[in-house]
Design a protein around this motif. Structure first.
Motif: not given
Length: 266
Positions: A1-28
């Motif tokens: 059965m195909r995994i849905r959004t609410s299902t844990p996705l491990e052990p897949a490995v993901f890439t975030d190709t666009h984030c603004h770590l300099t704009h985060l309010s907490g520690a990088v």
């Protein structure tokens, strides 16, 4: 059965190709650690002005798996003087910098005159071409003019439409030219039916995922600041649209990111 959004996705490995770590309010470091725990092992933190670009390079140098993109946002392009662009070019030479941008055109907010936005956009493309860096494009209600400039500036290095917002016509144009299309958390919104149609039509070999964090938090986490750790949610949503397993979409988008940004394997 195909995994849905609410299902844990491990052990897949993901890439975030666009984030603004300099704009985060907490520690990088905390945000990077949290992302790693969620399986997000590769992140590209994106500068929007000279200060955040320089900081992005510092972050990438200090955190394994984090790379940087440097540039002047189109809404700040009045600041893209020759001296500033020279400094952006210097930063882009750093080995942890894989892209130039975000750059492009914004006809929605128009934070800078259109002529200055286009001049800055063309200058960023030329820097990217000279240094063999990917161009990261901000396109807000300016699809036709973005394409016009890109066609004028051929030959191009690798091109990524960040936070893709176009319709099927733009999907076809990007696909015909081998331009990558990246989707953020807004594709999961209930009022994003048109964007979901576009995302479904993107060829799998040109599809990327991102957060644009701390903005555009995906459903069901809206109301919280976005973070790289949420990119698996968007990845799973795109998997549903393409009728494949979430782990397979993670593998596809991670592989695409390596090609789109000339990232090292692993």
């Amino acid at each position: 059965m195909r995994i849905r959004t609410s299902t844990p996705l491990e052990p897949a490995v993901f890439t975030d190709t666009h984030c603004h770590l300099t704009h985060l309010s907490g520690a990088v470091s905390a945000a990077v650690d949290e992302a790693n725990q969620a399986g997000v092992t590769t992140m590209i933190t994106v500068g929007t002005d000279l200060a955040s670009s320089a900081e992005s390079v510092q972050i990438a140098t200090s955190h394994p798996g984090v790379y940087a993109s440097v540039g002047i946002h189109p809404n700040d392009s009045i600041e893209a003087t020759e001296a500033v662009l020279d400094r952006i070019e210097d930063l882009a030479r750093h080995p942890q910098v894989v892209a130039v941008g975000e750059t492009g055109l914004d006809w929605f907010r128009e934070g800078a005159p259109r002529v200055r936005q286009e001049e800055s956009f063309r200058a960023h493309i030329r820097i990217a071409r000279d240094l063999d860096r990917t161009v990261v494009i901000h396109d807000r209600e300016a699809h036709d003019d973005i394409v016009r400039v890109l066609m004028d500036e051929m030959p191009l290095p690798r091109v990524v439409f960040h936070c893709f917002s176009g319709g099927p016509d733009l999907v076809q144009t990007c696909a015909a030219n081998g331009w990558f299309m990246s989707f953020a958390g807004n594709v999961t919104f209930s009022n994003a039916a048109d964007l979901q149609v576009s995302a479904k039509q993107v060829p799998s070999d040109l599809l990327l995922t991102e957060t644009d964090s701390p903005y555009l938090t995906p459903h069901p986490h809206r109301g919280k600041p976005n973070a790289p750790s949420y990119v698996p949610v968007t990845t799973a949503f795109l998997a549903d649209l393409h009728d494949i397993e979430a782990e397979e979409m993670a593998r596809i988008t991670a592989s695409n990111a390596r090609r789109a940004f000339a990232l090292p394997d692993g």
